[in-house]
Design a protein around this motif. Structure first.
Motif, short mmCIF file in Angstrom:
data_model
loop_
_atom_site.label_atom_id
_atom_site.label_comp_id
_atom_site.label_asym_id
_atom_site.label_seq_id
_atom_site.Cartn_x
_atom_site.Cartn_y
_atom_site.Cartn_z
N MET A 155 4.21 6.95 -17.52
CA MET A 155 3.80 6.33 -16.32
C MET A 155 4.90 5.24 -16.37
N PRO A 156 5.79 5.12 -14.95
CA PRO A 156 6.63 4.10 -14.95
C PRO A 156 6.25 2.79 -14.95
N ASP A 157 6.80 1.77 -15.46
CA ASP A 157 6.33 0.41 -15.34
C ASP A 157 6.44 0.18 -13.69
N ALA A 158 5.41 -0.83 -13.26
CA ALA A 158 5.14 -1.27 -12.15
C ALA A 158 6.49 -2.19 -11.69
N PRO A 159 6.65 -2.16 -10.57
CA PRO A 159 7.84 -2.94 -9.97
C PRO A 159 7.73 -4.40 -10.04
N ASP A 160 8.61 -5.22 -10.60
CA ASP A 160 8.35 -6.50 -10.39
C ASP A 160 8.10 -7.15 -9.32
N LYS A 161 7.12 -7.54 -8.80
CA LYS A 161 6.79 -8.12 -7.56
C LYS A 161 7.45 -9.36 -7.15
N SER A 162 8.18 -10.22 -8.01
CA SER A 162 8.93 -11.13 -7.79
C SER A 162 10.31 -10.81 -7.02
N HIS A 163 10.83 -9.51 -7.20
CA HIS A 163 12.07 -9.36 -6.64
C HIS A 163 11.77 -8.24 -5.57
N LEU A 164 10.69 -8.35 -4.83
CA LEU A 164 10.53 -7.43 -3.60
C LEU A 164 11.38 -7.96 -2.54
N THR A 165 11.75 -6.94 -1.55
CA THR A 165 12.77 -7.06 -0.65
C THR A 165 11.91 -6.95 0.66
N GLU A 166 12.01 -7.60 2.01
CA GLU A 166 11.36 -7.42 3.09
C GLU A 166 12.29 -7.14 4.07
N ILE A 167 12.24 -6.02 4.74
CA ILE A 167 13.01 -5.51 5.73
C ILE A 167 12.23 -5.13 7.15
N SER A 168 12.81 -5.65 8.14
CA SER A 168 11.83 -5.79 9.61
C SER A 168 12.92 -4.96 10.50
N GLY A 169 12.37 -4.11 11.42
CA GLY A 169 13.33 -3.34 12.19
C GLY A 169 12.86 -2.32 13.03
N GLU A 170 13.58 -1.63 13.81
CA GLU A 170 13.17 -0.85 14.68
C GLU A 170 13.65 0.63 14.12
N VAL A 171 12.53 1.52 14.17
CA VAL A 171 12.90 2.87 13.60
C VAL A 171 13.95 3.61 14.31
N ALA A 172 15.03 3.99 13.68
CA ALA A 172 16.03 4.41 14.29
C ALA A 172 15.83 6.34 14.43
N ALA A 173 15.48 6.71 13.22
CA ALA A 173 15.23 8.22 12.89
C ALA A 173 14.46 8.27 11.66
N VAL A 174 13.66 9.56 11.85
CA VAL A 174 13.11 9.71 10.58
C VAL A 174 13.73 11.01 10.02
N THR A 175 14.25 10.49 8.87
CA THR A 175 15.40 11.64 8.27
C THR A 175 14.46 12.74 7.59
N TYR A 176 13.43 12.36 6.98
CA TYR A 176 12.45 13.43 6.18
C TYR A 176 11.05 12.99 6.13
N ARG A 177 10.16 13.94 6.21
CA ARG A 177 8.58 13.59 6.16
C ARG A 177 7.88 14.58 5.56
N ASN A 178 7.24 14.46 4.41
CA ASN A 178 6.35 15.29 3.87
C ASN A 178 5.13 15.50 4.49
N PRO A 179 4.61 16.09 5.47
CA PRO A 179 3.23 16.17 6.01
C PRO A 179 2.00 16.12 5.06
N GLU A 180 2.28 16.83 3.89
CA GLU A 180 1.15 16.79 3.04
C GLU A 180 0.73 15.33 2.33
N ASN A 181 1.71 14.44 2.07
CA ASN A 181 1.39 13.25 1.38
C ASN A 181 2.02 11.96 2.00
N GLY A 182 2.61 12.31 3.15
CA GLY A 182 3.13 11.16 3.90
C GLY A 182 4.41 10.56 3.29
N TYR A 183 4.97 10.93 2.38
CA TYR A 183 6.35 10.43 1.87
C TYR A 183 7.24 10.62 2.91
#
Length: 191
Positions: A1-29
């Protein structure tokens, strides 16, 4: 199992959805193109509710290089309601509500202004006050608005339940910390 990400290096992005390039309807990815307030494009990747162009979102996570370029691996996600009239028009005219395109969205926002979303949520029958929106058209818009809201809440709830179920096993191990879920509109991915 990969290590959990370092929460001190989280980046936040706010914006408007321009396009949905890919969506897996089974798991929401999903892989989603977002444009921030300065017009800069960003790519978000991770488990998210179904999104439509014009919706405003805030996501935080870890920036990573992938085969497709730099993207934000989403750890937290939330909807952000449009803050401007233009944003409201794009949001409503994005195809979110069947039968409401850019022209009708502009008429609705011109009539109700900054209170548009409040009217749609709390007094949707007022749509009939707008010229050329009769009972049938208003009912169709109201049904579409409610169906979209129900769909988004159901998707968020499903993701929350899946995440909570996935959190149970790691929580039984002593040295593992797991990101939580804050509020119904915010979802934290685990792993």
């Amino acid at each position: 199992m990969p290590d959990a990400p370092d929460k001190s290096h989280l980046t936040e992005i706010s914006g408007e959805v321009a396009a949905v390039t890919y969506r897996n309807p089974e798991n929401g990815y999903s892989v989603v193109a977002v444009t921030d307030a300065e017009g800069k494009p960003h790519t978000l990747a991770g488990v998210m509710p179904e999104l439509s162009p014009g919706e405003r979102v805030t996501a935080s996570g870890v920036l990573e290089n992938s085969n497709y370029g730099l993207r934000l691996r989403v750890e937290r996600f939330s909807y952000v309601l449009p803050a401007t009239r233009d944003g409201l028009e794009r949001y409503l005219g994005s195809g979110l509500i069947p039968g409401v395109g850019p022209v009708l969205a502009k008429r609705i926002v011109d009539y109700f202004g900054d209170r548009t979303l409040e009217v749609l949520d709390e007094k949707p029958g007022r749509l009939r006050e707008i010229d050329k929106i009769g009972v049938h058209k208003a009912d169709k818009i109201i049904a579409g608005w409610r169906a979209g809201a129900s769909s988004r809440w159901l998707t968020l709830w499903t993701i929350v339940v899946a995440l909570l179920a996935g959190c149970a096993a790691p929580l039984q191990k002593p040295d593992v910390s797991v990101a939580g879920v804050s509020g119904v509109r915010e979802v934290a991915n685990v792993g």
